[in-house]
Design a protein around this motif. Sequence first.
Motif, PDB file in Angstrom:
ATOM      1  N   ARG A   1      11.857  -8.369  -6.925  1.00 40.72           N
ATOM      2  CA  ARG A   1      10.937  -9.289  -6.246  1.00 40.72           C
ATOM      3  C   ARG A   1      11.026  -9.100  -4.723  1.00 40.72           C
ATOM      4  N   TRP A   2      12.234  -8.914  -4.232  1.00 35.03           N
ATOM      5  CA  TRP A   2      12.424  -8.717  -2.794  1.00 35.03           C
ATOM      6  C   TRP A   2      11.823  -7.395  -2.330  1.00 35.03           C
ATOM      7  N   ARG A   3      12.002  -6.366  -3.163  1.00 39.97           N
ATOM      8  CA  ARG A   3      11.443  -5.052  -2.795  1.00 39.97           C
ATOM      9  C   ARG A   3       9.926  -5.168  -2.666  1.00 39.97           C
ATOM     10  N   LYS A   4       9.331  -5.828  -3.646  1.00 40.34           N
ATOM     11  CA  LYS A   4       7.875  -5.943  -3.649  1.00 40.34           C
ATOM     12  C   LYS A   4       7.394  -6.710  -2.406  1.00 40.34           C
ATOM     13  N   ALA A   5       8.118  -7.782  -2.069  1.00 37.61           N
ATOM     14  CA  ALA A   5       7.698  -8.597  -0.921  1.00 37.61           C
ATOM     15  C   ALA A   5       7.838  -7.804   0.388  1.00 37.61           C
ATOM     16  N   LEU A   6       8.925  -7.066   0.538  1.00 34.37           N
ATOM     17  CA  LEU A   6       9.099  -6.270   1.767  1.00 34.37           C
ATOM     18  C   LEU A   6       8.013  -5.196   1.854  1.00 34.37           C
ATOM     19  N   LEU A   7       7.681  -4.582   0.713  1.00 36.29           N
ATOM     20  CA  LEU A   7       6.615  -3.573   0.722  1.00 36.29           C
ATOM     21  C   LEU A   7       5.274  -4.212   1.102  1.00 36.29           C
ATOM     22  N   THR A   8       5.048  -5.425   0.611  1.00 39.43           N
ATOM     23  CA  THR A   8       3.796  -6.123   0.933  1.00 39.43           C
ATOM     24  C   THR A   8       3.699  -6.378   2.428  1.00 39.43           C
ATOM     25  N   GLU A   9       4.796  -6.851   3.015  1.00 36.74           N
ATOM     26  CA  GLU A   9       4.733  -7.146   4.446  1.00 36.74           C
ATOM     27  C   GLU A   9       4.647  -5.862   5.265  1.00 36.74           C
ATOM     28  N   LEU A  10       5.319  -4.813   4.789  1.00 34.78           N
ATOM     29  CA  LEU A  10       5.207  -3.510   5.471  1.00 34.78           C
ATOM     30  C   LEU A  10       3.743  -3.073   5.506  1.00 34.78           C
ATOM     31  N   ASP A  11       3.059  -3.208   4.364  1.00 36.21           N
ATOM     32  CA  ASP A  11       1.633  -2.828   4.318  1.00 36.21           C
ATOM     33  C   ASP A  11       0.826  -3.645   5.322  1.00 36.21           C
ATOM     34  N   ARG A  12       1.153  -4.934   5.428  1.00 37.32           N
ATOM     35  CA  ARG A  12       0.415  -5.809   6.335  1.00 37.32           C
ATOM     36  C   ARG A  12       0.581  -5.349   7.795  1.00 37.32           C
ATOM     37  N   VAL A  13       1.818  -5.021   8.157  1.00 36.69           N
ATOM     38  CA  VAL A  13       2.081  -4.564   9.531  1.00 36.69           C
ATOM     39  C   VAL A  13       1.417  -3.211   9.773  1.00 36.69           C
ATOM     40  N   ALA A  14       1.470  -2.350   8.755  1.00 36.81           N
ATOM     41  CA  ALA A  14       0.882  -1.012   8.911  1.00 36.81           C
ATOM     42  C   ALA A  14      -0.627  -1.096   9.115  1.00 36.81           C
ATOM     43  N   ALA A  15      -1.245  -2.129   8.536  1.00 35.38           N
ATOM     44  CA  ALA A  15      -2.707  -2.236   8.646  1.00 35.38           C
ATOM     45  C   ALA A  15      -3.141  -2.359  10.106  1.00 35.38           C
TER      46      ALA A  15
END
Length: 383
Positions: free
Chosen positions: A35-49
Amino acid sequence: MSGALALYIHWPFCKSKCPYCDFNSHVRATIDEARWRKALLTELDRVAAETGGRRLTSIFFGGGTPSLMAPETVAALLERASGRWSFADDIEVTLEANPNSVEAARFAALAAAGVNRLSLGVQALDDRALRFLGRGHDAAEALAAIGLARKHFRRFSFDLIYARPEQTPAAWQDELDRALALAGDHLSLYQLTIEPGTAFATAASRGDLALPDDEEQGAAYEMTEQRLAAAGLAAYEISNYARPGGESRHNLAYWRYADYAGIGPGAHGRLTLGSAKIATRRKRAPESWIAAVEAEGDGSEERVPLSPEERGREMLMMGLRLAEGIDRARFASETGMTLEAALDDEQLPLLVAGGFIVLDGAGLRATSAGRQRLNAVLARLLA
Ligand code: SF4
Protein backbone atom coordinates in the motif's frame (compact mmCIF):
# COMPACT_ATOMS: atom_id res chain seq x y z
CA MET A 1 18.22 26.63 -12.17
CA SER A 2 14.82 25.34 -13.26
CA GLY A 3 16.28 22.61 -15.49
CA ALA A 4 17.83 20.46 -12.77
CA LEU A 5 15.80 18.79 -10.06
CA ALA A 6 16.56 16.78 -6.91
CA LEU A 7 13.98 14.31 -5.60
CA TYR A 8 13.48 13.43 -1.92
CA ILE A 9 11.46 10.36 -0.89
CA HIS A 10 10.46 10.02 2.78
CA TRP A 11 9.96 6.64 4.48
CA PRO A 12 8.54 7.56 7.88
CA PHE A 13 8.96 4.32 9.85
CA CYS A 14 11.58 3.19 12.35
CA LYS A 15 11.87 0.11 14.56
CA SER A 16 12.06 2.28 17.68
CA LYS A 17 12.25 6.00 18.46
CA CYS A 18 15.69 7.32 19.42
CA PRO A 19 15.57 9.64 22.44
CA TYR A 20 17.24 12.60 20.68
CA CYS A 21 15.24 12.37 17.43
CA ASP A 22 12.76 15.00 16.29
CA PHE A 23 12.49 13.74 12.70
CA ASN A 24 9.18 12.69 11.22
CA SER A 25 9.67 9.07 12.25
CA HIS A 26 7.10 6.69 13.65
CA VAL A 27 6.95 3.19 15.08
CA ARG A 28 4.09 0.99 13.84
CA ALA A 29 3.36 -2.65 14.68
CA THR A 30 2.68 -3.49 11.04
CA ILE A 31 3.17 -1.70 7.74
CA ASP A 32 1.33 -2.63 4.57
CA GLU A 33 4.31 -2.11 2.30
CA ALA A 34 2.43 -2.77 -0.95
CA ARG A 35 0.00 0.00 0.00
CA TRP A 36 2.86 2.37 0.83
CA ARG A 37 4.67 1.58 -2.41
CA LYS A 38 1.56 2.34 -4.41
CA ALA A 39 0.97 5.63 -2.59
CA LEU A 40 4.58 6.81 -3.06
CA LEU A 41 4.38 5.92 -6.76
CA THR A 42 1.12 7.87 -7.03
CA GLU A 43 2.63 10.97 -5.49
CA LEU A 44 5.77 10.59 -7.62
CA ASP A 45 3.54 10.60 -10.72
CA ARG A 46 1.79 13.73 -9.46
CA VAL A 47 5.08 15.60 -8.97
CA ALA A 48 6.41 14.38 -12.31
CA ALA A 49 3.33 15.76 -14.07
CA GLU A 50 4.52 19.32 -13.35
CA THR A 51 8.29 18.80 -13.54
CA GLY A 52 8.63 15.96 -16.05
CA GLY A 53 10.83 17.74 -18.60
CA ARG A 54 13.62 18.22 -16.10
CA ARG A 55 16.87 16.43 -15.49
CA LEU A 56 17.10 14.59 -12.17
CA THR A 57 20.51 15.08 -10.58
CA SER A 58 19.91 13.24 -7.31
CA ILE A 59 17.40 11.08 -5.48
CA PHE A 60 17.51 10.73 -1.70
CA PHE A 61 15.62 8.12 0.34
CA GLY A 62 15.42 9.59 3.85
CA GLY A 63 13.42 8.92 6.95
CA GLY A 64 12.63 7.37 9.25
CA THR A 65 14.63 4.33 8.28
CA PRO A 66 14.44 3.75 4.52
CA SER A 67 16.72 0.72 4.81
CA LEU A 68 13.63 -0.97 6.25
CA MET A 69 11.95 -0.63 2.84
CA ALA A 70 11.92 -3.75 0.72
CA PRO A 71 14.56 -3.36 -2.02
CA GLU A 72 11.69 -4.06 -4.46
CA THR A 73 9.99 -0.86 -3.28
CA VAL A 74 13.17 1.14 -3.82
CA ALA A 75 13.59 -0.47 -7.26
CA ALA A 76 9.98 0.31 -8.22
CA LEU A 77 10.37 3.98 -7.25
CA LEU A 78 13.66 4.34 -9.14
CA GLU A 79 12.24 2.64 -12.20
CA ARG A 80 9.19 4.89 -12.19
CA ALA A 81 11.39 7.97 -11.71
CA SER A 82 13.56 6.98 -14.67
CA GLY A 83 10.44 6.79 -16.82
CA ARG A 84 9.22 10.22 -15.72
CA TRP A 85 12.40 12.32 -15.77
CA SER A 86 15.71 12.17 -17.60
CA PHE A 87 18.54 11.13 -15.29
CA ALA A 88 21.85 13.00 -15.21
CA ASP A 89 24.69 10.68 -16.28
CA ASP A 90 26.20 10.89 -12.81
CA ILE A 91 22.92 10.86 -10.88
CA GLU A 92 23.47 10.36 -7.14
CA VAL A 93 21.02 7.95 -5.50
CA THR A 94 21.43 7.95 -1.72
CA LEU A 95 19.64 5.86 0.86
CA GLU A 96 19.86 6.30 4.63
CA ALA A 97 20.48 3.07 6.47
CA ASN A 98 20.86 1.82 9.99
CA PRO A 99 23.78 -0.49 10.68
CA ASN A 100 21.98 -3.36 12.36
CA SER A 101 22.64 -6.71 10.79
CA VAL A 102 19.15 -7.32 9.40
CA GLU A 103 19.25 -4.10 7.42
CA ALA A 104 22.89 -4.52 6.41
CA ALA A 105 21.93 -7.85 4.84
CA ARG A 106 19.90 -5.87 2.30
CA PHE A 107 22.74 -3.68 1.08
CA ALA A 108 23.54 -5.83 -1.96
CA ALA A 109 19.88 -5.82 -3.03
CA LEU A 110 19.61 -2.05 -2.52
CA ALA A 111 22.69 -1.52 -4.67
CA ALA A 112 21.19 -3.80 -7.34
CA ALA A 113 18.01 -1.70 -7.19
CA GLY A 114 20.02 1.38 -8.20
CA VAL A 115 21.19 2.99 -4.95
CA ASN A 116 24.76 4.19 -5.51
CA ARG A 117 25.46 6.00 -2.23
CA LEU A 118 24.73 4.87 1.31
CA SER A 119 24.42 7.13 4.33
CA LEU A 120 24.81 5.09 7.50
CA GLY A 121 23.46 6.24 10.87
CA VAL A 122 26.39 4.89 12.90
CA GLN A 123 26.23 7.69 15.56
CA ALA A 124 29.01 6.25 17.80
CA LEU A 125 31.73 3.62 17.71
CA ASP A 126 31.33 2.74 21.37
CA ASP A 127 28.71 0.43 22.88
CA ARG A 128 28.05 2.53 25.95
CA ALA A 129 27.41 5.65 23.87
CA LEU A 130 25.17 3.68 21.51
CA ARG A 131 23.07 2.51 24.45
CA PHE A 132 22.86 6.09 25.75
CA LEU A 133 21.71 7.22 22.28
CA GLY A 134 19.06 4.48 22.31
CA ARG A 135 20.36 2.88 19.13
CA GLY A 136 19.38 -0.62 18.06
CA HIS A 137 22.91 -1.61 16.97
CA ASP A 138 26.24 -2.09 18.70
CA ALA A 139 29.73 -1.01 17.66
CA ALA A 140 30.57 -4.39 16.11
CA GLU A 141 27.48 -4.16 13.88
CA ALA A 142 28.44 -0.61 12.92
CA LEU A 143 31.90 -1.76 11.83
CA ALA A 144 30.43 -4.67 9.87
CA ALA A 145 27.92 -2.37 8.17
CA ILE A 146 30.65 0.10 7.19
CA GLY A 147 32.57 -2.82 5.65
CA LEU A 148 29.49 -3.87 3.66
CA ALA A 149 28.81 -0.29 2.58
CA ARG A 150 32.36 -0.08 1.24
CA LYS A 151 31.88 -3.37 -0.59
CA HIS A 152 28.53 -2.62 -2.22
CA PHE A 153 28.48 1.13 -2.87
CA ARG A 154 30.80 3.32 -4.85
CA ARG A 155 30.23 6.11 -2.33
CA PHE A 156 29.21 6.00 1.31
CA SER A 157 29.04 8.26 4.31
CA PHE A 158 28.39 7.68 7.96
CA ASP A 159 27.16 9.90 10.79
CA LEU A 160 28.55 10.32 14.27
CA ILE A 161 27.15 12.36 17.15
CA TYR A 162 29.68 14.10 19.37
CA ALA A 163 29.80 16.54 22.29
CA ARG A 164 27.91 13.88 24.21
CA PRO A 165 27.64 14.17 28.02
CA GLU A 166 30.74 12.71 29.67
CA GLN A 167 32.61 12.44 26.36
CA THR A 168 36.09 13.82 27.02
CA PRO A 169 38.03 15.62 24.26
CA ALA A 170 40.54 12.75 24.26
CA ALA A 171 37.76 10.16 23.84
CA TRP A 172 36.26 12.10 20.92
CA GLN A 173 39.65 12.48 19.30
CA ASP A 174 40.20 8.75 19.55
CA GLU A 175 36.74 7.98 18.11
CA LEU A 176 37.32 10.47 15.32
CA ASP A 177 40.64 8.90 14.39
CA ARG A 178 38.99 5.49 14.22
CA ALA A 179 36.22 6.98 12.08
CA LEU A 180 38.74 8.53 9.70
CA ALA A 181 40.43 5.19 9.21
CA LEU A 182 37.04 3.74 8.16
CA ALA A 183 35.69 6.68 6.14
CA GLY A 184 34.81 6.75 2.45
CA ASP A 185 34.49 10.11 0.71
CA HIS A 186 32.16 11.73 3.26
CA LEU A 187 31.41 12.02 6.97
CA SER A 188 28.56 13.79 8.80
CA LEU A 189 29.53 14.81 12.34
CA TYR A 190 26.77 16.35 14.44
CA GLN A 191 26.99 17.91 17.86
CA LEU A 192 24.35 16.46 20.16
CA THR A 193 21.50 18.91 20.61
CA ILE A 194 18.40 18.60 22.72
CA GLU A 195 15.32 19.11 20.59
CA PRO A 196 11.93 19.99 22.07
CA GLY A 197 9.50 17.10 22.40
CA THR A 198 12.18 14.37 22.56
CA ALA A 199 12.88 11.96 25.42
CA PHE A 200 16.20 13.77 25.93
CA ALA A 201 14.34 17.06 26.38
CA THR A 202 12.28 15.46 29.17
CA ALA A 203 15.45 14.10 30.81
CA ALA A 204 17.14 17.51 30.55
CA SER A 205 14.14 19.27 32.10
CA ARG A 206 14.35 16.86 35.06
CA GLY A 207 18.05 17.66 35.44
CA ASP A 208 19.07 14.13 34.38
CA LEU A 209 20.93 15.19 31.24
CA ALA A 210 23.30 18.07 30.59
CA LEU A 211 25.33 18.86 27.49
CA PRO A 212 28.89 20.21 27.53
CA ASP A 213 28.97 24.00 27.84
CA ASP A 214 29.44 26.37 24.86
CA GLU A 215 33.18 26.61 25.32
CA GLU A 216 33.64 22.82 25.36
CA GLN A 217 31.36 22.45 22.36
CA GLY A 218 33.29 25.13 20.47
CA ALA A 219 36.62 23.46 21.24
CA ALA A 220 35.27 20.08 20.07
CA TYR A 221 34.02 21.68 16.82
CA GLU A 222 37.37 23.28 16.09
CA MET A 223 39.31 20.13 16.85
CA THR A 224 36.96 18.17 14.58
CA GLU A 225 37.36 20.59 11.69
CA GLN A 226 41.15 20.63 12.00
CA ARG A 227 41.51 16.87 12.19
CA LEU A 228 39.22 16.31 9.24
CA ALA A 229 41.02 18.93 7.15
CA ALA A 230 44.36 17.28 7.93
CA ALA A 231 42.87 13.98 6.71
CA GLY A 232 41.74 15.58 3.42
CA LEU A 233 38.02 15.98 4.24
CA ALA A 234 37.07 19.64 4.05
CA ALA A 235 34.27 21.12 6.17
CA TYR A 236 32.02 22.06 3.27
CA GLU A 237 28.98 22.52 5.53
CA ILE A 238 28.50 23.00 9.29
CA SER A 239 28.32 19.27 10.03
CA ASN A 240 29.46 17.73 6.75
CA TYR A 241 32.97 16.88 5.57
CA ALA A 242 34.07 15.49 2.23
CA ARG A 243 37.02 14.70 0.06
CA PRO A 244 36.98 16.80 -3.14
CA GLY A 245 34.00 15.60 -5.22
CA GLY A 246 32.59 13.56 -2.32
CA GLU A 247 30.07 16.19 -1.22
CA SER A 248 26.44 15.09 -0.99
CA ARG A 249 25.04 16.47 -4.23
CA HIS A 250 21.51 16.07 -2.96
CA ASN A 251 22.09 18.08 0.20
CA LEU A 252 24.00 20.67 -1.83
CA ALA A 253 20.77 21.21 -3.80
CA TYR A 254 19.05 22.29 -0.55
CA TRP A 255 21.89 24.45 0.64
CA ARG A 256 22.38 26.09 -2.77
CA TYR A 257 18.64 26.70 -2.96
CA ALA A 258 18.24 24.68 -6.14
CA ASP A 259 14.92 23.05 -7.02
CA TYR A 260 13.86 19.88 -5.22
CA ALA A 261 10.65 17.91 -5.03
CA GLY A 262 9.65 15.99 -1.92
CA ILE A 263 7.25 13.06 -1.70
CA GLY A 264 6.04 11.06 1.30
CA PRO A 265 4.83 12.21 4.73
CA GLY A 266 6.13 15.60 5.83
CA ALA A 267 8.38 16.02 2.77
CA HIS A 268 9.18 19.57 1.70
CA GLY A 269 9.85 20.87 -1.80
CA ARG A 270 10.96 24.07 -3.52
CA LEU A 271 9.94 24.26 -7.16
CA THR A 272 10.50 27.03 -9.67
CA LEU A 273 7.40 27.01 -11.87
CA GLY A 274 7.35 29.83 -14.41
CA SER A 275 8.52 32.91 -12.52
CA ALA A 276 7.22 31.62 -9.17
CA LYS A 277 9.09 29.66 -6.52
CA ILE A 278 6.63 27.38 -4.78
CA ALA A 279 7.13 25.91 -1.30
CA THR A 280 5.42 22.54 -0.95
CA ARG A 281 4.83 20.53 2.20
CA ARG A 282 3.14 17.13 2.53
CA LYS A 283 0.91 16.04 5.40
CA ARG A 284 3.14 14.98 8.26
CA ALA A 285 1.27 12.11 9.92
CA PRO A 286 1.71 8.90 7.91
CA GLU A 287 -1.97 7.96 8.16
CA SER A 288 -3.20 11.42 7.05
CA TRP A 289 -0.74 11.47 4.16
CA ILE A 290 -1.63 8.04 2.80
CA ALA A 291 -5.38 8.70 3.15
CA ALA A 292 -5.01 11.94 1.14
CA VAL A 293 -2.91 10.26 -1.56
CA GLU A 294 -5.41 7.44 -1.89
CA ALA A 295 -8.33 9.87 -2.07
CA GLU A 296 -6.80 12.63 -4.20
CA GLY A 297 -3.51 11.36 -5.61
CA ASP A 298 -1.62 13.96 -3.60
CA GLY A 299 -0.70 14.26 0.10
CA SER A 300 -0.12 18.03 0.00
CA GLU A 301 -0.65 20.02 3.15
CA GLU A 302 0.59 23.35 1.82
CA ARG A 303 1.59 24.90 -1.47
CA VAL A 304 2.56 28.56 -1.32
CA PRO A 305 4.45 30.92 -3.63
CA LEU A 306 7.40 32.60 -1.93
CA SER A 307 7.94 36.36 -2.16
CA PRO A 308 11.38 37.66 -3.22
CA GLU A 309 12.05 38.58 0.44
CA GLU A 310 11.17 35.06 1.61
CA ARG A 311 13.38 33.55 -1.08
CA GLY A 312 16.20 35.79 0.04
CA ARG A 313 15.84 34.80 3.68
CA GLU A 314 15.72 31.10 2.84
CA MET A 315 18.70 31.39 0.55
CA LEU A 316 20.72 33.12 3.26
CA MET A 317 19.70 30.61 5.92
CA MET A 318 20.69 27.69 3.73
CA GLY A 319 23.68 29.15 1.90
CA LEU A 320 25.50 30.39 4.97
CA ARG A 321 25.69 26.81 6.19
CA LEU A 322 28.10 26.17 3.32
CA ALA A 323 31.79 27.12 3.41
CA GLU A 324 31.39 28.41 -0.17
CA GLY A 325 28.57 30.73 0.96
CA ILE A 326 26.17 32.46 -1.42
CA ASP A 327 27.08 33.54 -4.90
CA ARG A 328 26.28 37.21 -5.52
CA ALA A 329 24.92 36.79 -9.07
CA ARG A 330 22.83 33.77 -8.12
CA PHE A 331 21.29 35.65 -5.18
CA ALA A 332 20.35 38.51 -7.50
CA SER A 333 18.79 36.21 -10.08
CA GLU A 334 16.83 34.28 -7.42
CA THR A 335 15.51 37.31 -5.54
CA GLY A 336 15.88 40.39 -7.76
CA MET A 337 17.83 42.01 -4.88
CA THR A 338 21.45 42.65 -4.07
CA LEU A 339 22.89 40.88 -1.05
CA GLU A 340 23.40 44.24 0.66
CA ALA A 341 19.71 45.10 0.28
CA ALA A 342 18.72 41.89 2.06
CA LEU A 343 21.02 42.32 5.07
CA ASP A 344 20.81 44.47 8.17
CA ASP A 345 23.10 47.39 7.35
CA GLU A 346 23.99 48.10 10.98
CA GLN A 347 24.85 44.52 11.89
CA LEU A 348 26.65 43.67 8.65
CA PRO A 349 29.86 45.66 9.33
CA LEU A 350 29.93 44.47 12.94
CA LEU A 351 29.72 40.82 11.89
CA VAL A 352 32.41 41.36 9.24
CA ALA A 353 34.69 43.13 11.75
CA GLY A 354 34.06 40.35 14.29
CA GLY A 355 35.34 37.77 11.81
CA PHE A 356 32.03 35.93 11.46
CA ILE A 357 31.20 36.69 7.84
CA VAL A 358 32.94 37.84 4.67
CA LEU A 359 31.23 39.95 2.00
CA ASP A 360 33.12 40.55 -1.24
CA GLY A 361 32.70 40.63 -5.01
CA ALA A 362 32.02 36.88 -5.15
CA GLY A 363 29.31 36.91 -2.51
CA LEU A 364 28.64 36.33 1.18
CA ARG A 365 29.99 33.54 3.32
CA ALA A 366 30.32 32.67 6.98
CA THR A 367 33.76 31.94 8.39
CA SER A 368 34.32 28.83 10.47
CA ALA A 369 33.62 30.93 13.60
CA GLY A 370 30.43 32.24 11.99
CA ARG A 371 29.22 28.78 10.95
CA GLN A 372 29.73 27.56 14.51
CA ARG A 373 27.27 30.19 15.74
CA LEU A 374 25.12 30.44 12.67
CA ASN A 375 21.79 30.88 14.45
CA ALA A 376 23.09 33.92 16.31
CA VAL A 377 24.70 35.33 13.14
CA LEU A 378 21.47 34.90 11.15
CA ALA A 379 19.36 36.46 13.90
CA ARG A 380 21.47 39.60 13.61
CA LEU A 381 21.92 39.63 9.82
CA LEU A 382 18.23 39.14 9.10
CA ALA A 383 16.96 41.44 11.84
S1 SF4 B 1 16.54 5.70 13.51
FE1 SF4 B 1 16.90 7.83 12.82
S2 SF4 B 1 14.88 8.63 12.17
FE2 SF4 B 1 14.54 6.73 13.37
S3 SF4 B 1 14.13 7.45 15.47
FE3 SF4 B 1 16.35 6.99 15.34
S4 SF4 B 1 17.33 8.93 14.73
FE4 SF4 B 1 15.12 9.15 14.34
